[in-house]
Design an enzyme around this catalytic site. Structure first.
Site, short mmCIF file in Angstrom:
data_model
loop_
_atom_site.label_atom_id
_atom_site.label_comp_id
_atom_site.label_asym_id
_atom_site.label_seq_id
_atom_site.Cartn_x
_atom_site.Cartn_y
_atom_site.Cartn_z
N CYS A 58 47.77 34.52 -0.54
CA CYS A 58 48.09 35.85 -0.01
C CYS A 58 49.53 35.87 0.51
CB CYS A 58 47.08 36.26 1.05
SG CYS A 58 47.11 38.05 1.42
N HIS B 53 41.88 35.69 -1.63
CA HIS B 53 41.43 34.71 -0.63
C HIS B 53 40.22 33.93 -1.15
CE1 HIS B 53 43.90 35.84 2.89
NE2 HIS B 53 43.91 37.04 2.34
N GLU C 247 38.94 31.36 0.12
CA GLU C 247 38.21 30.72 1.22
C GLU C 247 37.06 31.54 1.75
OE1 GLU C 247 41.73 32.88 3.22
OE2 GLU C 247 41.25 31.90 1.32
#
Length: 517
Positions: free
Chosen positions: A80, A167, A169
């Site tokens: 990002c 993202h 994660e």
């Protein structure tokens, strides 16, 4: 030890990146993103990840990576804001979007890349950005685009530099763990040697070095976090060195004090002090309605009572203060590893002025501060904490004070205690408790007209909150079977005479937090 280093630029999911890497089996740690190269802990580092951030790369106060990082020869993955930093650093152009790209977005590959090995075309990623790369820097190629035709992935033609706009994660991102594993293992060559057992061994060694023979004081709430810290300390140090102080604030759940004492005795606690301080806390909270003020007051009174008990129990002044602070507490308080995180809410064991004084003295230890809730439960299992304790839903340090909107009084605490006990008992009886991450009642600062028998009355409104989550960073409202929700609501209004209406909170996180205050 081989590791992946995560540079923190203030993104709310920064530590989650490191946690996912550890989930893969590779050790990972977080350092401030603007750390100079010469100060980075590079021993054993196999790869570097640049985290997200609430800033734009063009903001004057935006945190910036040391440009020399790209010359280390270590593979780098920008996520990002991190990929935008890479683009900006190498002469590309980043610009704001007319419409922010947020949430689910399908990704399509423009060429093969080891970063996306085993990831299908058109997988659903998770976006959260207001800027985008509009000009790819010289020497880089685009390897993926979003369904909106925005740059979603880049790689350098010669250097081991990669960047992704989404993202991986967060749990909402399909194949996110695969992408991170591809980077850590396939590209960086890191071995899967990290386990919770190895973490336990490391943290015990660090604690013994830091504390030595000095006494330890744990201000324990009886929840999962503080109980795991208690078990850790009791496994690491002689029992007589560990002092456990439980303060009954009057803001606890029903029968909390009795259950806490029994659990701690089971873990081998010998120096256990139970302090009843209900009047002290309720007096300090009188007339206070602001949630941040409540947290600060509770934090201050906690430490005041603690210091008084230290003197009364003749515990030396040099005693270390241990806390069950998790990383989610730190980042919501703007106390992440770096100094660029935004404050969401203060935590009584993070931002209290008296706690800050203890920090400056170097007398605070927080052995769980790099872990998330599910990791804490795994650690607790290694330490032999009973399953029924580990599986308890999270409970906030300030207790019922942040579940009573408006002024906190003894009457309101008693009402909320009873309603909450009914809610939790029913979830367990209906075998729903373990399907839910966290459930509780909230007492609203309004009264509503109702009918009891032939009489008209004004009762309090109780909101039920139940969410599903994995790590507390994101959460969805639990989809109750209608019959269960109706029956539980009826039980509360029938058994708690001061409650006249029950509502159910269906908000997700984000945009809401799990707790109301």
């Amino acid at each position: 030890m081989e590791k992946i280093l995560v540079l923190d630029f203030g993104g709310q999911t920064c530590q989650l990146i490191a946690r996912r890497i550890r989930e893969i089996g590779v050790y990972s740690e977080v350092v401030p993103g603007d750390t100079p190269v010469e100060s980075l802990p590079l021993e054993g580092v196999k790869g570097i990840i640049l985290s997200g951030s609430p800033y734009s790369v063009y903001d004057a106060e935006a945190p910036k990576v040391d440009p020399r990082v790209s010359s280390l020869g270590i593979p780098i993955l920008g996520i990002c804001y991190g990929v935008q930093q890479l683009a900006h650093l190498f002469g590309g152009k980043v610009a704001p979007l007319d419409h922010r790209e947020y949430g689910r977005s399908r990704l399509f590959f423009t060429e093969a890349s080891p970063l996306f090995e085993g990831v299908p075309e058109g997988f659903v990623s998770w976006m959260s950005h207001g800027d985008t790369i509009v000009e790819v820097p010289e020497g880089f190629r685009v390897i993926a685009r979003s369904e909106h035709n925005l740059v979603a992935g880049i790689t350098h033609e010669r250097l081991p530099l990669y960047g992704i706009q989404f993202h991986p994660e967060v749990t909402h991102c399909a194949y996110g763990l695969t992408v991170l594993e591809n980077f850590a293992v396939r590209i960086c060559g890191a071995r899967k040697t990290w386990t919770m057992a190895s973490y336990l061994e490391d943290v015990q060694g660090l604690l013994r070095t830091q504390v030595g023979d000095d006494p330890l004081l744990l201000l324990i709430s009886g929840g999962v976090d503080s109980t795991v810290v208690a078990a850790l300390l009791l496994k690491t140090f002689p029992p007589e060195q560990v002092h456990l102080l439980y303060i009954d604030t009057g803001l606890m759940r029903k029968n909390e004090t009795e259950e806490v004492e029994a659990n701690l005795r089971t873990l081998g606690a010998s120096n256990l002090y139970i302090v009843h301080a209900e009047e002290r806390f309720l007096s300090a909270l009188k007339g206070v309605v602001d949630p941040e003020k409540k947290r600060q007051i509770i934090g201050d009174v906690f430490i005041q009572v603690q210091e008084e008990e230290l003197r009364r129990r003749r515990i030396p002044d040099q005693a270390f203060l241990a806390q069950g602070t998790l990383y989610t507490d730190l980042i919501e308080s703007g106390k992440g590893v770096g100094n660029k995180a935004k404050v969401i809410k203060s935590h009584h064991n993070v931002r209290s002025p008296l706690i800050e004084r203890k920090r400056k003295e170097g007398r605070v230890i927080e052995p769980l501060s790099m872990l998330y809730k599910d990791e804490v439960r795994r650690l607790g299992a290694h330490l032999g904490v009973p399953r029924e304790v580990l599986e308890r839903h999270p409970f906030p340090g300030p207790g019922l004070a942040v579940r009573i909107l408006g002024e906190v009084t003894r009457e309101k605490c008693d009402i909320l205690r009873e309603a909450d006990a009914i809610f939790i008992d029913e979830l367990k009886r209906r075998h729903l408790y373990h399907e839910i991450w966290q459930a509780f009642c909230v007492l609203l600062p309004v009264r509503t007209v109702g009918v009891t028998g032939d009489d008209r009355n004004y009762g309090y409104v109780v909101a039920l909150r139940a969410v599903t989550s994995k790590d507390g960073m994101t959460a969805d409202a639990y989809p109750f079977p209608t019959a269960d929700l109706l029956e539980i609501a009826a039980l509360i209004t029938n058994r708690v005479k001061d409650v006249g209406r029950v509502v159910y909170d269906v908000s997700s996180k984000p945009p809401a937090t799990i707790e109301w205050e």
